[in-house]
Design a protein around this motif. Structure first.
Motif, PDB file in Angstrom:
ATOM      1  N   GLU A   3       0.201   2.116  -0.926  1.00  0.00           N
ATOM      2  CA  GLU A   3      -0.348   1.075  -0.046  1.00  0.00           C
ATOM      3  C   GLU A   3      -0.329   1.582   1.391  1.00  0.00           C
ATOM      4  O   GLU A   3       0.426   2.499   1.724  1.00  0.00           O
ATOM      5  CB  GLU A   3       0.484  -0.197  -0.177  1.00  0.00           C
ATOM      6  CG  GLU A   3       0.277  -0.871  -1.520  1.00  0.00           C
ATOM      7  CD  GLU A   3       0.832  -2.270  -1.526  1.00  0.00           C
ATOM      8  OE1 GLU A   3       0.585  -2.994  -0.551  1.00  0.00           O
ATOM      9  OE2 GLU A   3       1.520  -2.628  -2.493  1.00  0.00           O
ATOM     10  N   TYR A   4      -1.116   0.915   2.249  1.00  0.00           N
ATOM     11  CA  TYR A   4      -1.230   1.393   3.640  1.00  0.00           C
ATOM     12  C   TYR A   4       0.121   1.440   4.343  1.00  0.00           C
ATOM     13  O   TYR A   4       0.413   2.358   5.079  1.00  0.00           O
ATOM     14  CB  TYR A   4      -2.187   0.510   4.433  1.00  0.00           C
ATOM     15  CG  TYR A   4      -3.632   0.726   4.068  1.00  0.00           C
ATOM     16  CD1 TYR A   4      -4.255   1.954   4.308  1.00  0.00           C
ATOM     17  CD2 TYR A   4      -4.386  -0.291   3.484  1.00  0.00           C
ATOM     18  CE1 TYR A   4      -5.587   2.151   3.966  1.00  0.00           C
ATOM     19  CE2 TYR A   4      -5.706  -0.098   3.146  1.00  0.00           C
ATOM     20  CZ  TYR A   4      -6.301   1.124   3.384  1.00  0.00           C
ATOM     21  OH  TYR A   4      -7.612   1.326   3.053  1.00  0.00           O
ATOM     22  N   HIS A   5       0.962   0.426   4.089  1.00  0.00           N
ATOM     23  CA  HIS A   5       2.224   0.400   4.829  1.00  0.00           C
ATOM     24  C   HIS A   5       3.149   1.544   4.427  1.00  0.00           C
ATOM     25  O   HIS A   5       4.094   1.875   5.125  1.00  0.00           O
ATOM     26  CB  HIS A   5       2.928  -0.951   4.649  1.00  0.00           C
ATOM     27  CG  HIS A   5       3.417  -1.201   3.255  1.00  0.00           C
ATOM     28  ND1 HIS A   5       2.679  -1.868   2.316  1.00  0.00           N
ATOM     29  CD2 HIS A   5       4.572  -0.863   2.641  1.00  0.00           C
ATOM     30  CE1 HIS A   5       3.358  -1.935   1.187  1.00  0.00           C
ATOM     31  NE2 HIS A   5       4.513  -1.316   1.355  1.00  0.00           N
ATOM     32  N   ASP A 149      -7.310  -6.813   9.557  1.00  0.00           N
ATOM     33  CA  ASP A 149      -6.005  -6.297   9.132  1.00  0.00           C
ATOM     34  C   ASP A 149      -5.957  -4.820   9.481  1.00  0.00           C
ATOM     35  O   ASP A 149      -6.986  -4.129   9.409  1.00  0.00           O
ATOM     36  CB  ASP A 149      -5.842  -6.448   7.619  1.00  0.00           C
ATOM     37  CG  ASP A 149      -5.642  -7.902   7.210  1.00  0.00           C
ATOM     38  OD1 ASP A 149      -5.684  -8.763   8.117  1.00  0.00           O
ATOM     39  OD2 ASP A 149      -5.449  -8.163   6.011  1.00  0.00           O
ATOM     40  N   GLY A 150      -4.802  -4.318   9.834  1.00  0.00           N
ATOM     41  CA  GLY A 150      -4.761  -2.888  10.176  1.00  0.00           C
ATOM     42  C   GLY A 150      -3.359  -2.346  10.186  1.00  0.00           C
ATOM     43  O   GLY A 150      -2.358  -3.084  10.195  1.00  0.00           O
ATOM     44  N   ARG A 151      -3.297  -1.015  10.177  1.00  0.00           N
ATOM     45  CA  ARG A 151      -2.015  -0.304  10.202  1.00  0.00           C
ATOM     46  C   ARG A 151      -1.815   0.204  11.618  1.00  0.00           C
ATOM     47  O   ARG A 151      -2.763   0.703  12.256  1.00  0.00           O
ATOM     48  CB  ARG A 151      -2.137   0.851   9.207  1.00  0.00           C
ATOM     49  CG  ARG A 151      -1.060   1.878   9.268  1.00  0.00           C
ATOM     50  CD  ARG A 151       0.257   1.314   8.672  1.00  0.00           C
ATOM     51  NE  ARG A 151       1.142   2.401   8.313  1.00  0.00           N
ATOM     52  CZ  ARG A 151       1.927   3.054   9.172  1.00  0.00           C
ATOM     53  NH1 ARG A 151       1.931   2.727  10.450  1.00  0.00           N
ATOM     54  NH2 ARG A 151       2.690   4.024   8.750  1.00  0.00           N
ATOM     55  N   LEU A 152      -0.572   0.052  12.116  1.00  0.00           N
ATOM     56  CA  LEU A 152      -0.303   0.460  13.507  1.00  0.00           C
ATOM     57  C   LEU A 152      -0.281   1.966  13.682  1.00  0.00           C
ATOM     58  O   LEU A 152       0.355   2.677  12.895  1.00  0.00           O
ATOM     59  CB  LEU A 152       1.050  -0.088  13.930  1.00  0.00           C
ATOM     60  CG  LEU A 152       0.983  -1.501  14.492  1.00  0.00           C
ATOM     61  CD1 LEU A 152       2.353  -2.113  14.514  1.00  0.00           C
ATOM     62  CD2 LEU A 152       0.401  -1.465  15.901  1.00  0.00           C
ATOM     63  N   LEU A 153      -0.951   2.446  14.704  1.00  0.00           N
ATOM     64  CA  LEU A 153      -0.891   3.868  15.039  1.00  0.00           C
ATOM     65  C   LEU A 153       0.013   4.066  16.248  1.00  0.00           C
ATOM     66  O   LEU A 153       0.614   5.103  16.431  1.00  0.00           O
ATOM     67  CB  LEU A 153      -2.292   4.385  15.412  1.00  0.00           C
ATOM     68  CG  LEU A 153      -3.373   4.247  14.339  1.00  0.00           C
ATOM     69  CD1 LEU A 153      -4.686   4.799  14.860  1.00  0.00           C
ATOM     70  CD2 LEU A 153      -2.950   4.977  13.068  1.00  0.00           C
ATOM     71  N   LYS A 189       5.902  -6.418   6.464  1.00  0.00           N
ATOM     72  CA  LYS A 189       5.092  -5.225   6.737  1.00  0.00           C
ATOM     73  C   LYS A 189       5.049  -5.015   8.238  1.00  0.00           C
ATOM     74  O   LYS A 189       4.068  -5.353   8.921  1.00  0.00           O
ATOM     75  CB  LYS A 189       3.683  -5.400   6.162  1.00  0.00           C
ATOM     76  CG  LYS A 189       3.655  -5.309   4.656  1.00  0.00           C
ATOM     77  CD  LYS A 189       2.236  -5.329   4.130  1.00  0.00           C
ATOM     78  CE  LYS A 189       2.238  -5.324   2.607  1.00  0.00           C
ATOM     79  NZ  LYS A 189       0.948  -5.563   2.011  1.00  0.00           N
ATOM     80  N   LYS A 190       6.126  -4.486   8.770  1.00  0.00           N
ATOM     81  CA  LYS A 190       6.289  -4.386  10.224  1.00  0.00           C
ATOM     82  C   LYS A 190       5.335  -3.369  10.846  1.00  0.00           C
ATOM     83  O   LYS A 190       5.177  -3.330  12.063  1.00  0.00           O
ATOM     84  CB  LYS A 190       7.734  -3.997  10.569  1.00  0.00           C
ATOM     85  CG  LYS A 190       8.756  -5.039  10.127  1.00  0.00           C
ATOM     86  CD  LYS A 190       8.963  -6.041  11.225  1.00  0.00           C
ATOM     87  CE  LYS A 190       9.495  -7.361  10.812  1.00  0.00           C
ATOM     88  NZ  LYS A 190      10.712  -7.605  10.257  1.00  0.00           N
ATOM     89  N   ASN A 191       4.753  -2.522  10.012  1.00  0.00           N
ATOM     90  CA  ASN A 191       3.845  -1.520  10.596  1.00  0.00           C
ATOM     91  C   ASN A 191       2.380  -1.925  10.423  1.00  0.00           C
ATOM     92  O   ASN A 191       1.483  -1.119  10.604  1.00  0.00           O
ATOM     93  CB  ASN A 191       4.109  -0.138  10.004  1.00  0.00           C
ATOM     94  CG  ASN A 191       3.997  -0.152   8.497  1.00  0.00           C
ATOM     95  OD1 ASN A 191       3.530  -1.138   7.916  1.00  0.00           O
ATOM     96  ND2 ASN A 191       4.408   0.935   7.860  1.00  0.00           N
TER      97      ASN A 191
END
Ligand code: ATP
Length: 869
Positions: A3-5, A149-153, A189-191
């Motif tokens: 998964e992304y996280h 929705d997105g994943r942190l960079l 999902k903190k990231n």
């Protein structure tokens, strides 16, 4: 697949095939084809067809159709045709009104679609949130709503409120670290960030992983509410009133029907007459007139830079008696320029700095480093306070980008108007330097040392007093002052707000933000209109007082207090004091809520401006929450009922003036409808009571209803603003529109129309047959109502406000006049509409009588209505 996280930022960038430069146009196009638009699917709208057929659901319309059918069975095809034409035309008119109103509300909504900052083609651009695609690199700052929705960079102290998804009201701190677990709940999902959340503090960059219905909220929501505009309080009360009125009129009609039958009139004829009277007398258009007038009015307001987000706000606008306004950018231009600098115990004008002197150069360098603004080719990006600092650097040949690339930033605590501070950390060889800039009174307690030309020393009381004195002098001239300090820290030492202490003071930078040219006049116009302008600012009290004095908000320095002083007051004490305070300085959003509430408790209707992420609750609490369109955060805009596209105080005043006019116009349109209908009822009652022949044929009443209801009423609703609008006191929101005075006015105006019609009817009866009499009554009623449209334009005489200043009323009159004469003179129509051929003399009598209510009304207004001119 993981998964992304669970994946690292690099893995995700690879997985979604994106580089640091963002997507290019080709990628975006392709991805749009694959993933579609970033929208949550909306519930189905009612089609125009459905709206049209919806018009036939009305009980009266159904009765009319039955009446038409009965006429047909009795062989009266002419009547059937007329009734059906009336019914269909009415439905078309209703549909057009509905569609038009909906269109203009849609246009308004389109003006407020959220925007997002993304990296595309190696450039940061602002796009509509609907255009976000999977793989976009999205930049987030405090106050932004998250639209994908997105994943942190990247995350700098990024905190997100995810209550709409998780129910958790505290903001969650976000980080970029992968989480090595499989099944993690959304809240953990903190990231990652999710559509529906908003940034409370900090900033960050995400790579978009899902959009539209694929987002977490999309999966839950399935169908978004069509967000149907709720009816405004006025509409609700009019609906209620309309129902009662309809009941009353139905009872009158039943009574007339019974009396007619009793007097030996035919059943069908009596029934048709009673139904037509009900149709003519019940003002079905009441609530829809309000919608259409509000819809047109809000479009006009949008052109004048005020976007109304909630229709009910227009009604309250006219009652606003207090405007609590931000200073910076709203009352002032938000164009800051540095004027003076204080360093090494000297006040130096901005043109006389010397970059050969280390301390002076360091002050500028630090101002450029602890700074996010940019200026390139005269394009300025960022906060005006920081742009002013960038410009100061340029003046001395110090380019912000070069300075920043020589001293890379490794950490930061972004500026936050609650803390009034900003801190950045920059790497040099062995050590890192932490720079903090912010409000003098907030920074000074955190300072332990002072930089002088002879080295760093422990700060003394004398130093502090001198800094405070200079700060006071700057502020008294209306200047905004920023203090700059620093300290060396260990490389990799992590920072938080606790670390902002034991700093070394370098200097003060004072800048000017002049009041907007129009602020003074707008403040004056507010005061004349019985509205109290109040300045609420994060700036220093002395600066705020100086500016407030210049624009006329404050007369005496005792009218200014600081936010912390409010904390010492109970709600009761604040209420007692609130009317005497014109300026609140160093205010936090919590203070704003208390100020609004205190005014409201005193019975005032309050407009409050806001731009920051924490302003949401105060904006919601205010009767009119006003968000800044340019500098405002998405969160503030979302909480507001009105957005200023130019951030200008004068626009609020203009909007209030428009709100007042719209309310008056609606009131006048209703007055027109009710008085005309009352006139018709009076005539019928008169004839019934005296046992005279029935004064109108059913088709007459239906025709009058068609021509003299909606069109002139809408035209009256579009009356241009009266220039005296802002000379009255605010309307008391507690006074209902349909009060005793209004009812008496309706009755009197209705009576005038009725008298003219009755005279025409009686002359007809005396000089000709019943057909002539009914024709004369019908023509006079129709024409006098059309002419009465001019009366209803204003409480002042039309000779005062301008005979031709509302072209719509002329258009409505001319259409009505023409149609009436077609019916009177086209031979094939005279039969259908049951009218006799009128002689020239009769026409002159009718024209004169039709003008009578107009002349009496205008005569009264000219003589007795105080002109506020
Ligand atoms: P208003 O509420 O009238 O719009 P404001 O928004 O200008 O006021 P803030 O932006 O909260 O008020 O600023 C409050 C104080 O914070 C200013 O007086 C200034 O000293 C300091 N300040 C403002 N901008 C910055 C910044 N970018 N970095 C550091 N300090 C700042």
């Amino acid at each position: 697949m993981l998964e992304y996280h669970q994946q690292s930022s690099l893995e995700i960038m690879k997985r979604l095939d994106v580089t640091n430069q963002g997507l290019n146009d080709y990628d975006v196009q392709n991805r749009k084809k694959i993933y579609g638009s970033n929208k949550l699917v909306e519930g189905k709208r009612t089609s125009t067809f459905a709206v049209f057929f919806g018009q036939f659901k009305d009980l009266l319309v159904i009765i009319l159709i039955i009446a038409a059918f009965i006429s047909f069975l009795l062989g009266e095809v002419g009547s059937t045709i007329v009734i059906m034409i009336v019914v269909i035309l009415n439905a078309i008119l209703g549909t057009v009104q509905h569609v038009k109103a909906e269109q203009s509300l849609d246009n308004l909504k389109a003006l407020t679609t959220p925007v997002a900052k993304v990296m595309r083609n190696n450039q940061i651009v602002e796009i509509s949130s609907e255009d976000i695609v999977v793989g976009d690199l999205l930049y987030l700052v405090a106050g932004d709503y998250i639209n994908a929705d997105g994943r942190l960079l990247e995350s700098h102290n990024l905190h997100i409120n995810e209550s709409s998804l998780t129910g958790e009201s505290f903001a969650v701190a976000k980080s970029t670290e992968p989480i090595n677990e499989n099944h993690v709940s959304i809240g953990d999902k903190k990231n990652m960030v999710f559509t529906g959340g908003f940034v409370t503090t900090g900033r960050g960059t995400i790579i978009v992983t899902a959009i539209g219905m694929e987002t977490e909220i999309g999966k839950i929501a399935n169908l978004l509410d069509t967000a149907k505009e709720k009816k405004t309080p006025l509409q609700v009360s009019l609906d209620h009133f309309g129902e009662n009125l309809a009941l009353g009129i139905t009872m009158i009609c039943v009574a007339i029907f019974t009396i007619d039958l009793f007097r030996g009139r035919e059943l069908v004829e009596s029934f048709m007459f009673a139904v037509s009277l009900a149709v003519a007398a019940i003002p079905e258009a009441l609530s829809s007139i309000v919608t259409i007038v509000l819809a047109f009015g809000t479009q006009k307001m949008a052109k004048e830079n005020a976007i109304i987000r909630k229709l009910y706000a227009v009604e309250s606008l006219g009652s606003v008696s207090v405007i609590c306004s931000d200073k910076t950018g709203t009352l002032t231009e938000n164009k800051m320029t540095v004027q003076q600098v204080y360093t090494d115990q000297k006040v130096i004008p901005k043109d006389q700095l010397n970059t050969e002197i280390a301390i002076e150069k360091n002050l500028i360098l630090m101002a450029l480093l602890c700074n996010d603004a940019l200026e390139r080719d005269n394009i300025e990006i960022g906060d005006p306070t920081e742009i002013a600092l960038v410009k100061l650097g340029k003046q001395y040949g110090l380019d912000e980008l070069i300075v920043r690339s020589n001293n890379p930033r490794v950490a930061e605590i972004p500026f936050d108007s609650d803390r009034k501070l900003m801190t950045t950390v920059h790497r040099s060889n062995l050590q890192s330097m932490m720079i903090t800039k912010g409000a003098v009174d907030v920074l000074l307690p955190k300072i332990a040392k002072i930089e002088t030309s002879t080295g760093v020393r422990t700060i003394t009381e004398e130093h502090r007093n001198k800094i405070e004195e200079v700060n006071r002098d700057f502020s008294m001239n209306g200047l905004r002052v920023i203090a700059i300090a620093y300290k060396d820290i260990q490389v990799h030492q992590s920072i938080d707000a606790w670390g902002e202490r034991d700093l070394i003071f370098v200097g003060l930078i004072a800048m000017m933000d002049p009041p907007r040219k129009e602020s003074k006049a707008s403040v004056e116009s507010c005061i004349k209109a019985g509205i109290k302008p109040v300045m609420i600012t994060g700036d220093h009290k002395i600066t705020a007082t100086a500016i407030a004095k210049q624009i006329g908000i404050l007369n005496d320095p005792s009218e200014a207090i600081e936010g912390y002083e409010i904390e010492g007051l109970t709600d009761q004490q604040l209420q007692e004091k609130v009317q005497d305070i014109s300026v609140y300085a160093r205010v936090t959003p919590e203070h704003k809520i208390r100020i609004v509430k205190a005014w409201q408790e005193k019975g005032h209707v309050v407009a409050m401006t806001g731009d920051g992420v924490n302003d949401g609750p105060a904006l919601k609490q205010a009767d009119i929450g006003v968000a800044m369109g340019i500098t405002g955060t998405e969160v503030a805009k979302d909480a507001s009922s009105m957005i200023l596209t130019d951030d200008n105080f004068s626009t609020i005043v203009k909007a209030i003036s428009n709100g007042r006019s719209l309310y008056t116009n609606i009131k006048n349109a209703i007055l027109f409808l009710l008085s005309g209908n009352t006139g018709a009822i009076f005539v019928v009652l008169y004839a019934t009571v005296l046992g005279l022949p029935v004064p109108f044929a059913p088709v007459h009443l239906l025709f009058i209803n068609l021509l003299t209801d909606s069109l002139p009423a809408i035209a009256i609703g579009l009356e241009p603003n009266n220039k005296n609008t802002m000379k009255d006191k605010p309307r008391d929101i507690q006074t209902p529109l349909l009060n005793k005075k209004f009812t008496i006015q309706v009755m009197l105006e209705g009576l005038l129309i009725a008298i003219s019609t009755i005279i025409a009817f009686r002359i007809g009866l005396q000089t000709g047959d019943t057909l002539t009499a009914t024709t004369m009554a019908f023509t006079t009623l129709c024409l006098s109502r059309l002419v009465h449209g001019f009366n209803s334009r204003s409480k002042e005489s039309i000779f005062t406000i301008g005979v031709f200043s509302n072209k719509y009323t002329w258009l409505a009159f001319l259409i009505g006049f023409l149609c009436l004469h077609l019916v009177l003179f086209i031979p094939s129509l005279t039969g259908v509409f049951e009218v006799a051929t009128l002689s020239g003399v009769q026409l002159v009598i009718i024209y004169s009588l039709s003008c009578m209510p107009f002349l009496v009304n205008q005569w009264y207004k000219l003589l007795f209505v105080r002109s506020t001119k």
